[in-house]
Scaffold this motif. Structure first.
Motif, mmCIF file in Angstrom:
data_model
loop_
_atom_site.group_PDB
_atom_site.id
_atom_site.type_symbol
_atom_site.label_atom_id
_atom_site.label_comp_id
_atom_site.label_asym_id
_atom_site.label_seq_id
_atom_site.Cartn_x
_atom_site.Cartn_y
_atom_site.Cartn_z
ATOM 1 N N LEU A 66 89.476 34.716 18.880
ATOM 2 C CA LEU A 66 89.689 34.753 20.327
ATOM 3 C C LEU A 66 89.357 36.131 20.895
ATOM 4 O O LEU A 66 88.692 36.240 21.939
ATOM 5 C CB LEU A 66 91.138 34.381 20.646
ATOM 6 C CG LEU A 66 91.565 34.458 22.119
ATOM 7 C CD1 LEU A 66 90.751 33.502 22.970
ATOM 8 C CD2 LEU A 66 93.061 34.165 22.267
ATOM 9 N N LEU A 67 89.790 37.191 20.200
ATOM 10 C CA LEU A 67 89.496 38.543 20.677
ATOM 11 C C LEU A 67 88.006 38.832 20.617
ATOM 12 O O LEU A 67 87.458 39.528 21.490
ATOM 13 C CB LEU A 67 90.273 39.558 19.848
ATOM 14 C CG LEU A 67 91.795 39.598 20.089
ATOM 15 C CD1 LEU A 67 92.473 40.528 19.102
ATOM 16 C CD2 LEU A 67 92.093 40.022 21.519
ATOM 17 N N PRO A 111 98.473 27.280 20.224
ATOM 18 C CA PRO A 111 97.330 26.807 19.442
ATOM 19 C C PRO A 111 96.002 27.263 20.044
ATOM 20 O O PRO A 111 95.901 27.534 21.239
ATOM 21 C CB PRO A 111 97.482 25.288 19.495
ATOM 22 C CG PRO A 111 98.202 25.027 20.776
ATOM 23 C CD PRO A 111 99.132 26.188 20.973
ATOM 24 N N MET A 112 95.000 27.318 19.204
ATOM 25 C CA MET A 112 93.664 27.625 19.696
ATOM 26 C C MET A 112 93.141 26.484 20.559
ATOM 27 O O MET A 112 92.575 26.716 21.641
ATOM 28 C CB MET A 112 92.721 27.870 18.518
ATOM 29 C CG MET A 112 91.262 28.089 18.922
ATOM 30 S SD MET A 112 90.995 29.610 19.860
ATOM 31 C CE MET A 112 90.944 30.786 18.504
ATOM 32 N N ALA A 113 93.355 25.251 20.107
ATOM 33 C CA ALA A 113 92.920 24.071 20.863
ATOM 34 C C ALA A 113 93.755 22.880 20.417
ATOM 35 O O ALA A 113 94.312 22.867 19.318
ATOM 36 C CB ALA A 113 91.436 23.795 20.645
ATOM 37 N N TRP A 160 93.855 21.226 25.828
ATOM 38 C CA TRP A 160 94.115 22.668 25.774
ATOM 39 C C TRP A 160 93.042 23.353 24.946
ATOM 40 O O TRP A 160 92.687 22.903 23.856
ATOM 41 C CB TRP A 160 95.481 22.958 25.173
ATOM 42 C CG TRP A 160 95.671 24.421 24.852
ATOM 43 C CD1 TRP A 160 95.561 25.029 23.642
ATOM 44 C CD2 TRP A 160 95.972 25.460 25.789
ATOM 45 N NE1 TRP A 160 95.780 26.372 23.740
ATOM 46 C CE2 TRP A 160 96.044 26.670 25.059
ATOM 47 C CE3 TRP A 160 96.194 25.485 27.151
ATOM 48 C CZ2 TRP A 160 96.328 27.885 25.661
ATOM 49 C CZ3 TRP A 160 96.471 26.696 27.756
ATOM 50 C CH2 TRP A 160 96.539 27.874 27.010
ATOM 51 N N ASP A 161 92.530 24.476 25.464
ATOM 52 C CA ASP A 161 91.526 25.272 24.755
ATOM 53 C C ASP A 161 91.704 26.717 25.181
ATOM 54 O O ASP A 161 91.480 27.053 26.353
ATOM 55 C CB ASP A 161 90.117 24.779 25.076
ATOM 56 C CG ASP A 161 89.053 25.445 24.219
ATOM 57 O OD1 ASP A 161 89.379 26.423 23.522
ATOM 58 O OD2 ASP A 161 87.896 24.992 24.247
ATOM 59 N N ALA A 162 92.113 27.574 24.246
ATOM 60 C CA ALA A 162 92.351 28.980 24.580
ATOM 61 C C ALA A 162 91.071 29.676 25.010
ATOM 62 O O ALA A 162 91.092 30.561 25.877
ATOM 63 C CB ALA A 162 92.969 29.700 23.382
ATOM 64 N N LEU A 163 89.931 29.310 24.434
ATOM 65 C CA LEU A 163 88.663 29.917 24.835
ATOM 66 C C LEU A 163 88.326 29.538 26.278
ATOM 67 O O LEU A 163 87.829 30.388 27.044
ATOM 68 C CB LEU A 163 87.541 29.468 23.896
ATOM 69 C CG LEU A 163 87.712 29.807 22.401
ATOM 70 C CD1 LEU A 163 86.496 29.338 21.616
ATOM 71 C CD2 LEU A 163 87.931 31.300 22.210
ATOM 72 N N PRO A 193 99.365 30.005 31.046
ATOM 73 C CA PRO A 193 98.788 28.655 31.163
ATOM 74 C C PRO A 193 99.284 27.695 30.078
ATOM 75 O O PRO A 193 99.427 26.498 30.322
ATOM 76 C CB PRO A 193 97.282 28.900 31.046
ATOM 77 C CG PRO A 193 97.090 30.309 31.479
ATOM 78 C CD PRO A 193 98.308 31.041 31.008
ATOM 79 N N TRP A 194 99.565 28.244 28.884
ATOM 80 C CA TRP A 194 100.068 27.376 27.827
ATOM 81 C C TRP A 194 101.453 26.833 28.170
ATOM 82 O O TRP A 194 101.731 25.641 27.972
ATOM 83 C CB TRP A 194 100.116 28.125 26.508
ATOM 84 C CG TRP A 194 100.889 27.429 25.432
ATOM 85 C CD1 TRP A 194 102.065 27.814 24.879
ATOM 86 C CD2 TRP A 194 100.542 26.192 24.793
ATOM 87 N NE1 TRP A 194 102.481 26.909 23.940
ATOM 88 C CE2 TRP A 194 101.568 25.890 23.863
ATOM 89 C CE3 TRP A 194 99.480 25.307 24.921
ATOM 90 C CZ2 TRP A 194 101.544 24.763 23.072
ATOM 91 C CZ3 TRP A 194 99.460 24.170 24.130
ATOM 92 C CH2 TRP A 194 100.476 23.911 23.219
#
Length: 238
Positions: free
Chosen positions: A9-10, A43-45, A50-53, A75-76
């Motif tokens: 993610l970073l 979670p990442m997705a 949900w999608d962190a990217l 947002p999560w």
């Protein structure tokens, strides 16, 4: 997200905003530890939206500021609240007498919905329209002619004599007395006629429902039925 997902993610954020990239190894390790500590339970997705990217991409599309862990965590939390607000607990399959298993299944379903691994279970709305009725249920209702099977209706007849008398009259083609207001006891349409018990001082002691309607109510229903039939025949005659 685990540490590898946080690192991915970073790295993605660094491509969107070079300001967030840490060239010093110690600073990069500290940044990774900070983000993992704050977003380790995010979670990442998920399979359901949900999608962190995507959250990071949306942030830079709408804000000129560098992203922070709160810009992903907020947002999560909103995602979790929105899903739980739409969730109606379905009846667990566990035995209700086994309180531990019953509660565990409820909690497990809620956690799965909040984590995005299961869709919210929504209660079906009550509707009077029959177009959306299940085809099997519609066929059965058409076969028996009523939501209440005949055997159940017959079993209930002794406990609701007024309703049973009304249904019997309608089946025989007689006027439905309960479709009009009774001028004698002032019972409203749909309500059974009432019997009044008068005390010696002319006061009403008790009011009990009658199994059969008053004769005047029957006459009024018959007159109304005859009038409706006459009105229905007039266009045909014309």
């Amino acid at each position: 997200m685990d540490r590898r997902e946080i690192a991915a993610l970073l790295a993605y954020i660094g491509r969107l905003d070079p300001r967030t990239t840490r060239t010093d190894e110690g600073e990069a390790r500290e940044q990774l530890a900070q983000w993992h500590h704050l977003l380790g339970d995010v979670p990442m997705a998920t399979p359901h939206g949900w999608d962190a990217l995507a959250v990071a991409r949306h942030h830079y599309r709408t804000s000129p500021y560098a992203i922070l862990p709160a810009d992903v965590g907020r947002p999560w939390e909103s995602y979790r609240r929105e899903r739980l607000a739409r969730h109606s607990d379905p009846t667990p399959t566990a035995n209700p007498d086994d309180q531990a298993a019953y509660t565990a299944e409820l909690v497990g379903n809620r956690r799965a919905v909040a984590a995005g691994t299961a869709q919210p279970a929504q209660a079906l709305a009550i509707t009077s329209a029959r177009d959306g009725m299940d085809p099997a249920l519609k066929a059965r209702l058409k076969a028996i002619g009523s939501p209440i099977p005949p055997a159940a209706r017959a079993a209930l007849a002794p406990f609701r004599p007024a309703r049973a008398a009304r249904e019997a009259a309608v089946e025989q083609g007689l006027p439905d007395a309960l479709s009009v207001r009774c001028e004698w006891c002032l019972a409203q349409p749909g309500e059974p006629c009432r019997r009044r018990r008068i005390s010696p001082n002319d006061g009403v002691r008790a009011i009990t429902p009658r199994a059969t309607p008053h004769p005047g109510r029957l006459d009024l229903a018959a007159a109304q039925q005859a009038q409706s039939t006459e009105q229905a025949q007039q266009p045909a005659l014309a």
